[in-house]
Design a protein around this motif. Structure first.
Motif, PDB file in Angstrom:
ATOM      1  N   THR A   1       0.821  -1.202   0.000  1.00  0.00           N
ATOM      2  CA  THR A   1       0.000   0.000   0.000  1.00  0.00           C
ATOM      3  C   THR A   1       0.861   1.261   0.000  1.00  0.00           C
ATOM      4  O   THR A   1       2.028   1.227   0.400  1.00  0.00           O
ATOM      5  CB  THR A   1      -0.930   0.039   1.230  1.00  0.00           C
ATOM      6  OG1 THR A   1      -0.143  -0.027   2.411  1.00  0.00           O
ATOM      7  CG2 THR A   1      -1.927  -1.102   1.197  1.00  0.00           C
ATOM      8  N   LYS A   2       0.262   2.335  -0.474  1.00  0.00           N
ATOM      9  CA  LYS A   2       0.881   3.661  -0.442  1.00  0.00           C
ATOM     10  C   LYS A   2       0.226   4.445   0.684  1.00  0.00           C
ATOM     11  O   LYS A   2      -0.970   4.281   0.904  1.00  0.00           O
ATOM     12  CB  LYS A   2       0.649   4.403  -1.759  1.00  0.00           C
ATOM     13  CG  LYS A   2       1.288   3.765  -2.957  1.00  0.00           C
ATOM     14  CD  LYS A   2       0.916   4.601  -4.171  1.00  0.00           C
ATOM     15  CE  LYS A   2       1.314   3.977  -5.463  1.00  0.00           C
ATOM     16  NZ  LYS A   2       0.847   4.773  -6.610  1.00  0.00           N
ATOM     17  N   PRO A   3       0.927   5.309   1.346  1.00  0.00           N
ATOM     18  CA  PRO A   3       2.351   5.555   1.176  1.00  0.00           C
ATOM     19  C   PRO A   3       3.150   4.315   1.553  1.00  0.00           C
ATOM     20  O   PRO A   3       2.805   3.580   2.470  1.00  0.00           O
ATOM     21  CB  PRO A   3       2.667   6.722   2.117  1.00  0.00           C
ATOM     22  CG  PRO A   3       1.559   6.720   3.119  1.00  0.00           C
ATOM     23  CD  PRO A   3       0.368   6.109   2.444  1.00  0.00           C
ATOM     24  N   VAL A   4       4.208   4.098   0.799  1.00  0.00           N
ATOM     25  CA  VAL A   4       4.994   2.873   0.904  1.00  0.00           C
ATOM     26  C   VAL A   4       5.870   2.888   2.157  1.00  0.00           C
ATOM     27  O   VAL A   4       6.546   3.868   2.443  1.00  0.00           O
ATOM     28  CB  VAL A   4       5.878   2.713  -0.356  1.00  0.00           C
ATOM     29  CG1 VAL A   4       6.857   1.576  -0.197  1.00  0.00           C
ATOM     30  CG2 VAL A   4       5.007   2.525  -1.579  1.00  0.00           C
ATOM     31  N   ASP A   5       5.823   1.793   2.886  1.00  0.00           N
ATOM     32  CA  ASP A   5       6.780   1.532   3.965  1.00  0.00           C
ATOM     33  C   ASP A   5       7.998   0.948   3.256  1.00  0.00           C
ATOM     34  O   ASP A   5       8.000  -0.224   2.864  1.00  0.00           O
ATOM     35  CB  ASP A   5       6.178   0.549   4.967  1.00  0.00           C
ATOM     36  CG  ASP A   5       7.147   0.134   6.056  1.00  0.00           C
ATOM     37  OD1 ASP A   5       8.374   0.068   5.802  1.00  0.00           O
ATOM     38  OD2 ASP A   5       6.678  -0.154   7.171  1.00  0.00           O
ATOM     39  N   PHE A   6       9.030   1.761   3.057  1.00  0.00           N
ATOM     40  CA  PHE A   6      10.140   1.376   2.197  1.00  0.00           C
ATOM     41  C   PHE A   6      10.894   0.150   2.706  1.00  0.00           C
ATOM     42  O   PHE A   6      11.287  -0.705   1.914  1.00  0.00           O
ATOM     43  CB  PHE A   6      11.095   2.556   1.962  1.00  0.00           C
ATOM     44  CG  PHE A   6      11.932   2.377   0.742  1.00  0.00           C
ATOM     45  CD1 PHE A   6      11.378   2.476  -0.523  1.00  0.00           C
ATOM     46  CD2 PHE A   6      13.278   2.102   0.851  1.00  0.00           C
ATOM     47  CE1 PHE A   6      12.141   2.285  -1.664  1.00  0.00           C
ATOM     48  CE2 PHE A   6      14.060   1.922  -0.276  1.00  0.00           C
ATOM     49  CZ  PHE A   6      13.492   2.013  -1.541  1.00  0.00           C
TER      50      PHE A   6
END
Length: 126
Positions: free
Chosen positions: A103-108
Motif C-alpha cells: 500500500t501507499k504511502p509505501v513503507d520502504f
C-alpha cells in the motif's frame, strides 16, 4: 544488479521511489502508464515490475492481466502498489496476477523485504 520496472503515473512519487531503489543497488527503468509498461517490459525484460494499480486508460489491473497472460512475460513478478487499502483490494490485485501487494504511502523497509523475496533473496548487489 537486478532491473526493476517502476510503473507510476505521479511524477514526484516515481522520482522518489526511483532514487531510493537506486540507492539500494537496483537498476530502475520507469513507465508512466500501463500502456507504456507493456511496451517497455518487452524491451528491457525486467526482473520485477512495481505496478501502480490506479492509472488512466490501461490501469495496473489490466496491464498485469496482460503481462501474466503472455507466455514470454508471465515469469516476471509483479508487485501491486496502491493507495487503495480497503478490504478486498489485496485479493483483487492477486486475482489480477500480482505476486504481492504493497500500500501507499509505501513503507520502504517492508517494500525492500518483499522485493528481495520476489527476486529470490540474492539478486541485488546491496
Amino acid at each position: 544488479m537486478s532491473l526493476i520496472l517502476l510503473v507510476e503515473d505521479h511524477d514526484m512519487a516515481r522520482e522518489i521511489m526511483q532514487r531510493r531503489l537506486e540507492r539500494e543497488g537496483y537498476r530502475v527503468e520507469t513507465a508512466q502508464t500501463g500502456k507504456e509498461s507493456l511496451e517497455k517490459i518487452r524491451n528491457i525484460s525486467p526482473d520485477l515490475v512495481l505496478m501502480d494499480m490506479s492509472m488512466p486508460m490501461i490501469d495496473g489491473w489490466e496491464a498485469t492481466r496482460r503481462i501474466k497472460a503472455d507466455p514470454e512475460l508471465k515469469r516476471i513478478p509483479v508487485m501491486a502498489l496502491t493507495a487503495n487499502a480497503i478490504e478486498g483490494d489485496r485479493e483483487r490485485c492477486l486475482a489480477a496476477g500480482c505476486d504481492d501487494y504493497e500500500t501507499k504511502p509505501v513503507d520502504f523497509d517492508r517494500l525492500l523485504k518483499k522485493i528481495r523475496l520476489l527476486l529470490g533473496g540474492s539478486r541485488t548487489s546491496s
